[in-house]
Motif scaffolding. Sequence first.
Motif, mmCIF file in Angstrom:
data_model
loop_
_atom_site.group_PDB
_atom_site.id
_atom_site.type_symbol
_atom_site.label_atom_id
_atom_site.label_comp_id
_atom_site.label_asym_id
_atom_site.label_seq_id
_atom_site.Cartn_x
_atom_site.Cartn_y
_atom_site.Cartn_z
ATOM 1 N N CYS A 32 0.840 -1.190 0.000
ATOM 2 C CA CYS A 32 0.000 0.000 0.000
ATOM 3 C C CYS A 32 0.876 1.242 0.000
ATOM 4 O O CYS A 32 2.041 1.204 0.374
ATOM 5 N N ALA A 33 0.298 2.353 -0.383
ATOM 6 C CA ALA A 33 1.004 3.630 -0.402
ATOM 7 C C ALA A 33 1.370 4.040 1.020
ATOM 8 O O ALA A 33 0.724 3.612 1.980
ATOM 9 N N PRO A 34 2.394 4.863 1.177
ATOM 10 C CA PRO A 34 2.747 5.342 2.518
ATOM 11 C C PRO A 34 1.554 6.032 3.183
ATOM 12 O O PRO A 34 0.820 6.782 2.540
ATOM 13 N N GLY A 35 1.363 5.747 4.461
ATOM 14 C CA GLY A 35 0.250 6.319 5.196
ATOM 15 C C GLY A 35 -1.014 5.491 5.127
ATOM 16 O O GLY A 35 -2.036 5.850 5.688
ATOM 17 N N THR A 36 -0.943 4.365 4.429
ATOM 18 C CA THR A 36 -2.087 3.466 4.344
ATOM 19 C C THR A 36 -1.644 2.068 4.738
ATOM 20 O O THR A 36 -0.457 1.755 4.711
ATOM 21 N N ALA A 37 -2.614 1.242 5.074
ATOM 22 C CA ALA A 37 -2.331 -0.151 5.453
ATOM 23 C C ALA A 37 -3.406 -1.041 4.845
ATOM 24 O O ALA A 37 -4.523 -0.602 4.584
ATOM 25 N N TRP A 38 -3.050 -2.299 4.639
ATOM 26 C CA TRP A 38 -3.975 -3.265 4.058
ATOM 27 C C TRP A 38 -5.013 -3.671 5.089
ATOM 28 O O TRP A 38 -4.693 -4.073 6.198
ATOM 29 N N ASP A 39 -6.278 -3.567 4.738
ATOM 30 C CA ASP A 39 -7.381 -4.011 5.588
ATOM 31 C C ASP A 39 -8.005 -5.229 4.928
ATOM 32 O O ASP A 39 -8.654 -5.119 3.886
ATOM 33 N N ALA A 40 -7.785 -6.401 5.543
ATOM 34 C CA ALA A 40 -8.270 -7.650 4.947
ATOM 35 C C ALA A 40 -9.789 -7.702 4.914
ATOM 36 O O ALA A 40 -10.371 -8.288 3.999
ATOM 37 N N ALA A 41 -10.447 -7.092 5.906
ATOM 38 C CA ALA A 41 -11.911 -7.127 5.938
ATOM 39 C C ALA A 41 -12.502 -6.370 4.757
ATOM 40 O O ALA A 41 -13.492 -6.797 4.170
ATOM 41 N N GLN A 42 -11.894 -5.255 4.399
ATOM 42 C CA GLN A 42 -12.397 -4.459 3.275
ATOM 43 C C GLN A 42 -11.779 -4.888 1.959
ATOM 44 O O GLN A 42 -12.287 -4.580 0.892
ATOM 45 N N GLY A 43 -10.625 -5.549 2.031
ATOM 46 C CA GLY A 43 -9.940 -5.980 0.826
ATOM 47 C C GLY A 43 -9.333 -4.823 0.066
ATOM 48 O O GLY A 43 -9.251 -4.845 -1.155
ATOM 49 N N ALA A 44 -8.869 -3.792 0.808
ATOM 50 C CA ALA A 44 -8.293 -2.613 0.160
ATOM 51 C C ALA A 44 -7.345 -1.927 1.128
ATOM 52 O O ALA A 44 -7.333 -2.196 2.331
ATOM 53 N N CYS A 45 -6.570 -0.984 0.595
ATOM 54 C CA CYS A 45 -5.709 -0.156 1.428
ATOM 55 C C CYS A 45 -6.572 0.945 2.040
ATOM 56 O O CYS A 45 -7.377 1.556 1.352
ATOM 57 N N VAL A 46 -6.384 1.157 3.334
ATOM 58 C CA VAL A 46 -7.128 2.206 4.036
ATOM 59 C C VAL A 46 -6.138 3.122 4.739
ATOM 60 O O VAL A 46 -5.045 2.730 5.084
ATOM 61 N N ALA A 47 -6.564 4.375 4.945
ATOM 62 C CA ALA A 47 -5.706 5.353 5.611
ATOM 63 C C ALA A 47 -5.491 4.959 7.056
ATOM 64 O O ALA A 47 -6.401 4.510 7.737
ATOM 65 N N GLN A 48 -4.245 5.120 7.520
ATOM 66 C CA GLN A 48 -3.930 4.853 8.914
ATOM 67 C C GLN A 48 -4.248 6.107 9.717
ATOM 68 O O GLN A 48 -3.884 7.214 9.329
ATOM 69 N N ILE A 49 -4.913 5.922 10.841
ATOM 70 C CA ILE A 49 -5.257 7.044 11.701
ATOM 71 C C ILE A 49 -4.331 7.005 12.908
ATOM 72 O O ILE A 49 -4.349 6.053 13.685
ATOM 73 N N ASN A 50 -3.516 8.041 13.042
ATOM 74 C CA ASN A 50 -2.601 8.148 14.185
ATOM 75 C C ASN A 50 -3.175 9.165 15.150
ATOM 76 O O ASN A 50 -3.422 10.307 14.801
ATOM 77 N N SER A 51 -3.396 8.744 16.406
ATOM 78 C CA SER A 51 -3.951 9.699 17.370
ATOM 79 C C SER A 51 -2.984 10.008 18.481
ATOM 80 O O SER A 51 -1.997 9.450 18.664
#
Length: 51
Positions: A32-51
């Motif tokens: 996945c692109a930087p700042g995103t991670a693979w989500d197996a449930a959605q089957g796509a790269c999703v944005a990582q949320i850093n809090s």
Amino acid sequence: MKIRTALAGLALSLLPALGFAMCPDRHEAQSCAPGTAWDAAQGACVAQINS
């Protein structure tokens, strides 16, 4: 009889390749692109949320 044996041998030799092609776990190697991670449930790269 030889044709039936040859077809059975061909079918048995192709089974592992078909099993690998249908394996759902191979998506974990998805890049996945930087700042995103693979989500197996959605089957796509999703944005990582850093809090």
